[in-house]
Design a protein around this motif. Structure first.
Motif, PDB file in Angstrom:
ATOM      1  N   TRP A 106       0.865  -1.166   0.000  1.00  0.00           N
ATOM      2  CA  TRP A 106       0.000   0.000   0.000  1.00  0.00           C
ATOM      3  C   TRP A 106       0.907   1.222   0.000  1.00  0.00           C
ATOM      4  O   TRP A 106       1.789   1.349   0.858  1.00  0.00           O
ATOM      5  CB  TRP A 106      -0.885   0.036   1.237  1.00  0.00           C
ATOM      6  N   THR A 107       0.703   2.129  -0.931  1.00  0.00           N
ATOM      7  CA  THR A 107       1.540   3.315  -1.044  1.00  0.00           C
ATOM      8  C   THR A 107       0.663   4.549  -0.949  1.00  0.00           C
ATOM      9  O   THR A 107      -0.265   4.717  -1.731  1.00  0.00           O
ATOM     10  CB  THR A 107       2.300   3.319  -2.388  1.00  0.00           C
ATOM     11  N   ALA A 108       0.987   5.404   0.033  1.00  0.00           N
ATOM     12  CA  ALA A 108       0.289   6.676   0.200  1.00  0.00           C
ATOM     13  C   ALA A 108       1.322   7.775  -0.029  1.00  0.00           C
ATOM     14  O   ALA A 108       1.926   8.290   0.906  1.00  0.00           O
ATOM     15  CB  ALA A 108      -0.337   6.771   1.579  1.00  0.00           C
ATOM     16  N   GLU A 109       1.554   8.098  -1.290  1.00  0.00           N
ATOM     17  CA  GLU A 109       2.576   9.090  -1.642  1.00  0.00           C
ATOM     18  C   GLU A 109       2.148  10.516  -1.321  1.00  0.00           C
ATOM     19  O   GLU A 109       2.989  11.389  -1.143  1.00  0.00           O
ATOM     20  CB  GLU A 109       2.940   8.966  -3.123  1.00  0.00           C
ATOM     21  N   SER A 110       0.843  10.755  -1.225  1.00  0.00           N
ATOM     22  CA  SER A 110       0.377  12.105  -0.947  1.00  0.00           C
ATOM     23  C   SER A 110       0.511  12.466   0.526  1.00  0.00           C
ATOM     24  O   SER A 110       0.375  13.622   0.902  1.00  0.00           O
ATOM     25  CB  SER A 110      -1.076  12.268  -1.400  1.00  0.00           C
ATOM     26  N   ALA A 111       0.804  11.471   1.378  1.00  0.00           N
ATOM     27  CA  ALA A 111       0.980  11.735   2.800  1.00  0.00           C
ATOM     28  C   ALA A 111       2.319  12.441   3.022  1.00  0.00           C
ATOM     29  O   ALA A 111       3.237  12.321   2.231  1.00  0.00           O
ATOM     30  CB  ALA A 111       0.943  10.437   3.596  1.00  0.00           C
ATOM     31  N   THR A 112       2.423  13.186   4.121  1.00  0.00           N
ATOM     32  CA  THR A 112       3.671  13.856   4.465  1.00  0.00           C
ATOM     33  C   THR A 112       4.109  13.358   5.828  1.00  0.00           C
ATOM     34  O   THR A 112       3.470  13.677   6.815  1.00  0.00           O
ATOM     35  CB  THR A 112       3.489  15.384   4.511  1.00  0.00           C
ATOM     36  N   PRO A 113       5.154  12.572   5.903  1.00  0.00           N
ATOM     37  CA  PRO A 113       5.948  12.016   4.812  1.00  0.00           C
ATOM     38  C   PRO A 113       5.199  10.856   4.149  1.00  0.00           C
ATOM     39  O   PRO A 113       4.252  10.318   4.723  1.00  0.00           O
ATOM     40  CB  PRO A 113       7.226  11.528   5.502  1.00  0.00           C
ATOM     41  N   PRO A 114       5.624  10.438   2.959  1.00  0.00           N
ATOM     42  CA  PRO A 114       4.982   9.302   2.281  1.00  0.00           C
ATOM     43  C   PRO A 114       5.039   8.044   3.147  1.00  0.00           C
ATOM     44  O   PRO A 114       6.001   7.830   3.885  1.00  0.00           O
ATOM     45  CB  PRO A 114       5.811   9.125   1.009  1.00  0.00           C
ATOM     46  N   VAL A 115       3.986   7.205   3.039  1.00  0.00           N
ATOM     47  CA  VAL A 115       3.907   5.962   3.813  1.00  0.00           C
ATOM     48  C   VAL A 115       3.777   4.795   2.834  1.00  0.00           C
ATOM     49  O   VAL A 115       2.941   4.834   1.937  1.00  0.00           O
ATOM     50  CB  VAL A 115       2.699   5.967   4.775  1.00  0.00           C
ATOM     51  N   VAL A 116       4.631   3.778   3.031  1.00  0.00           N
ATOM     52  CA  VAL A 116       4.573   2.570   2.211  1.00  0.00           C
ATOM     53  C   VAL A 116       4.544   1.385   3.157  1.00  0.00           C
ATOM     54  O   VAL A 116       5.440   1.223   3.992  1.00  0.00           O
ATOM     55  CB  VAL A 116       5.794   2.459   1.265  1.00  0.00           C
ATOM     56  N   ALA A 117       3.501   0.558   3.058  1.00  0.00           N
ATOM     57  CA  ALA A 117       3.353  -0.627   3.903  1.00  0.00           C
ATOM     58  C   ALA A 117       3.361  -1.862   3.015  1.00  0.00           C
ATOM     59  O   ALA A 117       2.644  -1.912   2.022  1.00  0.00           O
ATOM     60  CB  ALA A 117       2.044  -0.559   4.683  1.00  0.00           C
TER      61      ALA A 117
END
Length: 162
Positions: A106-117
């Motif tokens: 799961w990649t949330a690139e729009s988050a600050t900072p980006p989150v990848v699980a």
């Protein structure tokens, strides 16, 4: 005898035509709903393949859990929520799921900072309990990398408390 042969030939042709029904306008007719399944294909013919969605097992909610430091990331649809006792909770929305056989990210690139699980199939122990998890987990938040284990939220709810 000749008329007898002609009659026999005509009956044979009609019988064969009845074995292969034709749809209106030509072509093969669709068998009725109560028709028995077709026989297996002859050797050498290609078998039909079914498409399997590798993301299907990962469309459920998941809990990714780690120790030292303690952390938990809850995956609920496209929302990732990371909680740790030593930091404020981080919520990342709009996570995109990419999956292959036995692995999901799961990649949330729009988050600050980006989150990848990432979850990968494989037996995992959290090192603090006797619980065994079906997935290995890794969570990246910017430069921070957390490793632990993962389980579907449904399976976690069924598991006895530790």
């Amino acid at each position: 005898m000749r008329p007898f042969c002609m009659a026999l030939l005509a009956v044979s042709i009609l019988a064969l035509a009845a074995c292969s029904p034709e749809a209106p306008g030509g072509g093969e007719a669709v068998p009725p709903a109560d028709a028995p399944p077709p026989a297996a294909q002859a050797p050498g013919e290609t078998q039909p393949t079914t498409s399997v969605d590798p993301a299907a097992p990962f469309r459920a909610d998941f809990a990714l859990i780690g120790t030292e430091p303690f952390w938990r990331l809850d995956v609920k649809g496209t929302t990732l929520v990371l909680t740790r006792p030593d930091a404020p909770a981080i919520t990342a929305t709009g996570a995109v799921l990419a999956a292959s056989s036995g692995k999901a990210t799961w990649t949330a690139e729009s988050a600050t900072p980006p989150v990848v699980a990432t979850l990968t199939s494989g037996t995992c122990s959290d090192g603090m309990s006797d619980r065994v998890y079906p997935y290995k987990a890794e969570v990246k938040i910017g430069d921070l990398v957390l490793t632990g284990c993962g389980i579907s939220a449904e399976e976690l709810a069924k598991a006895p408390p530790q």
